[in-house]
Design a protein around this motif. Sequence first.
Motif, PDB file in Angstrom:
ATOM      1  N   LYS A 190     -15.826   0.077  -9.616  1.00 22.08           N
ATOM      2  CA  LYS A 190     -17.130   0.466  -9.634  1.00 22.08           C
ATOM      3  C   LYS A 190     -18.283  -0.876  -9.624  1.00 22.08           C
ATOM      4  O   LYS A 190     -19.362  -0.616  -8.927  1.00 22.08           O
ATOM      5  CB  LYS A 190     -17.505   1.161 -10.795  1.00 22.08           C
ATOM      6  N   TYR A 233     -21.100  -0.981  -6.561  1.00 22.57           N
ATOM      7  CA  TYR A 233     -22.424  -1.205  -7.098  1.00 22.57           C
ATOM      8  C   TYR A 233     -22.935  -2.723  -6.310  1.00 22.57           C
ATOM      9  O   TYR A 233     -24.005  -2.800  -5.793  1.00 22.57           O
ATOM     10  CB  TYR A 233     -22.704  -1.329  -8.600  1.00 22.57           C
ATOM     11  N   ARG A 264     -22.567   2.220 -15.904  1.00 25.19           N
ATOM     12  CA  ARG A 264     -21.960   2.326 -14.676  1.00 25.19           C
ATOM     13  C   ARG A 264     -21.528   3.764 -14.158  1.00 25.19           C
ATOM     14  O   ARG A 264     -21.288   4.034 -12.911  1.00 25.19           O
ATOM     15  CB  ARG A 264     -20.727   1.342 -14.855  1.00 25.19           C
ATOM     16  N   GLU A 265     -21.584   4.656 -15.451  1.00 19.87           N
ATOM     17  CA  GLU A 265     -20.678   5.864 -15.013  1.00 19.87           C
ATOM     18  C   GLU A 265     -21.846   6.809 -14.765  1.00 19.87           C
ATOM     19  O   GLU A 265     -21.526   7.739 -13.971  1.00 19.87           O
ATOM     20  CB  GLU A 265     -20.056   6.321 -16.358  1.00 19.87           C
ATOM     21  N   TRP A 313     -25.753   5.753 -11.070  1.00 21.06           N
ATOM     22  CA  TRP A 313     -25.903   6.270  -9.882  1.00 21.06           C
ATOM     23  C   TRP A 313     -26.972   7.117  -9.618  1.00 21.06           C
ATOM     24  O   TRP A 313     -27.484   7.426  -8.412  1.00 21.06           O
ATOM     25  CB  TRP A 313     -24.537   6.790  -9.131  1.00 21.06           C
ATOM     26  N   ALA A 315     -19.351   8.046  -6.997  1.00 21.58           N
ATOM     27  CA  ALA A 315     -19.365   8.811  -8.488  1.00 21.58           C
ATOM     28  C   ALA A 315     -18.357  10.019  -8.356  1.00 21.58           C
ATOM     29  O   ALA A 315     -17.945  10.201  -9.381  1.00 21.58           O
ATOM     30  CB  ALA A 315     -20.719   9.082  -8.681  1.00 21.58           C
ATOM     31  N   GLU A 374     -13.699   4.598 -15.840  1.00 24.14           N
ATOM     32  CA  GLU A 374     -13.223   3.538 -16.235  1.00 24.14           C
ATOM     33  C   GLU A 374     -12.163   3.651 -17.253  1.00 24.14           C
ATOM     34  O   GLU A 374     -11.766   2.820 -17.618  1.00 24.14           O
ATOM     35  CB  GLU A 374     -14.418   2.634 -16.487  1.00 24.14           C
TER      36      GLU A 374
END
Length: 208
Positions: free
Chosen positions: A20, A24, A126-127, A130, A192, A198
Amino acid sequence: MDFHLVPRGEDRNYTGFLTKTIVYTATLIVFFVSFGLTVSSIVVPKWVTYHNTEPSFYYSYGLHRRCSSVTGQCQSFPQREDCHGGDRYFCSMWRSVGFLMSFAVVLEGMTMVAFLIILSGGKRLRESGWKVLSLLIILSAVVQAASMSLVAYLFDNEQRFFVGWRLDESWIYCTVSWCVSLFCAAVLILAAQTLPSEGGYELIPDHS
């Protein structure tokens, strides 16, 4: 039978984090190119240009400047005298394009800040980050596409743009910029939806 929460494998967590982060980071780099093109389209006064060969001279319209090789100078555009009578409509539309492009820069600046916040944040950012990123990117692309379309409309319908005038590099910068932005948004959404989480905790049975 009892169940207990235990951390998932560290390798899996690290792989998800690394993947991830790479997505990004790579998307941010590509989006920075889009941002540079947007700024260039505003700074370079070549949205619509006219070139004459015999004798050789040119005129060019930027969002905020009008240039001529005859005088060798660029002046602020549109000026007050450009916004009277039949030119009032063109003046209003041209100023609208300038405003929209400035707004696009603001949106793109917010997007890059959001990128940095997500990259420096934790798993939750991070999850789910997006969603905000893709929304900001799509909004900036829509604003630029509207600006591009307005200039193309004026080019096709304004009498001042007769044979010999053409849409030039600044218009192309804008077009490429919003296309690249949409590509970045598509990558974020696709990543995504397809990349594994993760990690975190999972249930395992207790046989004791």
